[in-house]
Design an enzyme around this catalytic site. Structure first.
Site, short mmCIF file in Angstrom:
data_model
loop_
_atom_site.label_atom_id
_atom_site.label_comp_id
_atom_site.label_asym_id
_atom_site.label_seq_id
_atom_site.Cartn_x
_atom_site.Cartn_y
_atom_site.Cartn_z
N LEU A 10 1.80 4.93 1.29
CA LEU A 10 1.20 6.32 2.38
C LEU A 10 1.50 7.17 1.71
O LEU A 10 2.72 7.49 1.70
CB LEU A 10 2.33 5.53 3.30
CG LEU A 10 2.11 4.09 4.37
CD1 LEU A 10 2.68 4.35 4.94
CD2 LEU A 10 0.59 4.13 4.24
N GLU A 30 0.91 -1.14 -0.11
CA GLU A 30 0.02 -0.53 -0.22
C GLU A 30 0.76 1.17 0.09
O GLU A 30 1.66 1.17 0.63
CB GLU A 30 -0.87 0.23 1.34
CG GLU A 30 -1.48 1.36 1.28
CD GLU A 30 -2.45 1.33 2.40
OE1 GLU A 30 -2.58 2.37 3.20
OE2 GLU A 30 -1.55 0.49 3.70
N ASP A 52 13.71 -3.41 14.22
CA ASP A 52 14.51 -2.30 13.61
C ASP A 52 13.69 -1.16 13.67
O ASP A 52 13.54 -0.46 12.53
CB ASP A 52 15.17 -2.94 11.91
CG ASP A 52 15.91 -1.95 11.07
OD1 ASP A 52 16.51 -1.56 11.73
OD2 ASP A 52 16.13 -2.22 10.17
#
Length: 295
Positions: free
Chosen positions: A103, A101, A204
């Protein structure tokens, strides 16, 4: 440079992977390359089916993006912090790819950092009986071992420090004196780290892997997920400049850290520093030496 040829190559690649992923023909209306990490090519692709984020690599292992997709899915299923929707992943010729997706840019809400701190604290309440994960994955471009351990100290030594120390020694990036200090550190960690249950971690978590989502709150990308000591995650956030104070205040108000975290923080960060040493070279050695000096 034959720009038209490159253009046609990228369009054909994108059309092919979208057809494979979505099961229908998709027209590429526009695309442009995005700045980002140093490992992958990244593109914003505007198509007849919508706008997507696409990244690919021609030199990584076949399961590289599969592991990232599984990590994003695991975080999404926890339901505590937003992550981009995984659209698909796979391999096309020499390229392994991941479609997510897209953003779009938005402005952060006024309580953005506090909300992230609270959400991360809730994420860390998700647990399992053992430290590790049911499959190995990657941190950056390096393999990350996730063998199950019932003891968090043993997991940190055997699955986090030792593989990276061994790689650094093999690549002649670490002197023998520093290797010896790591051996001394291993014998001390049981007295330094708190005894906490495994927590689901992004793995991370630095500011480059936190984006403003479409609702104005944080969305996490590029995970290296596993179940580990939650303090390791909080320590990681300090490594490259740190997050805003509101983040730490909200986290500790939700789930306080054990006393002495400030002294343990640098020890947890030996892992990401070793990763950066092995990825980018000796510029990260001084930070490791400073942390190990007392040992």
């Amino acid at each position: 440079m034959d720009f038209r040829g490159l253009h046609e190559e990228y369009v054909q690649f994108l059309e092919t992977i979208f057809f494979t992923t979505l099961g229908k023909e998709v027209s590429i209306l526009d695309y442009h390359f995005l700045s980002g990490g140093c490992i992958n090519q990244t593109i914003q692709a505007t198509t007849s089916a919508g706008t997507f984020f696409v990244k690919w690599n021609e030199s990584m292992e076949e399961d590289f993006f599969a592991c990232e997709a599984k990590g994003l899915t695991l975080l999404k299923e926890a339901g505590e912090i937003s992550v981009p929707e995984v659209i698909g992943y796979g391999q096309n010729g020499q390229k392994t790819y991941l479609i997510l997706e897209f953003l779009p840019f938005t402005y952060a809400k006024s309580n953005y950092w506090a909300d992230l701190g609270t959400s991360l604290a809730r994420l860390h309440t998700h647990s399992q009986p053992e430290f590790g994960l049911s499959y190995p994955n990657y941190i950056g471009s390096l393999p990350q071992t996730n063998t199950a351990f019932t003891n968090g100290v043993d997991f940190f030594i055997e699955c986090r420090l030792k593989p990276q120390v061994g790689l650094a020694v093999y690549n002649q990036l670490m002197p023998q004196t520093l290797y010896t200090k790591f051996q001394h550190l291993y014998t001390r960690l049981a007295d330094i780290f708190p005894n906490e249950k495994p927590a689901l971690l992004h793995g991370d978590l630095w500011h480059g892997n936190v984006l403003i989502g479409k609702d104005g709150y944080a969305s996490l990308i590029d995970p290296a997920v596993y179940y580990g000591n939650r303090e390791a995650e909080i320590a990681f956030t300090y490594l490259f400049g740190g997050f805003e104070p509101a983040f730490y205040d909200a986290y500790t108000q939700t789930t306080p850290l054990e006393p002495g975290f400030a002294e343990r923080k640098a020890i947890y960060n030996l892992y990401p520093l070793l990763v950066h040493l092995n990825l980018f070279g000796s510029g990260y050695l001084s930070g490791i030496e400073q942390t190990l000096h007392p040992f």
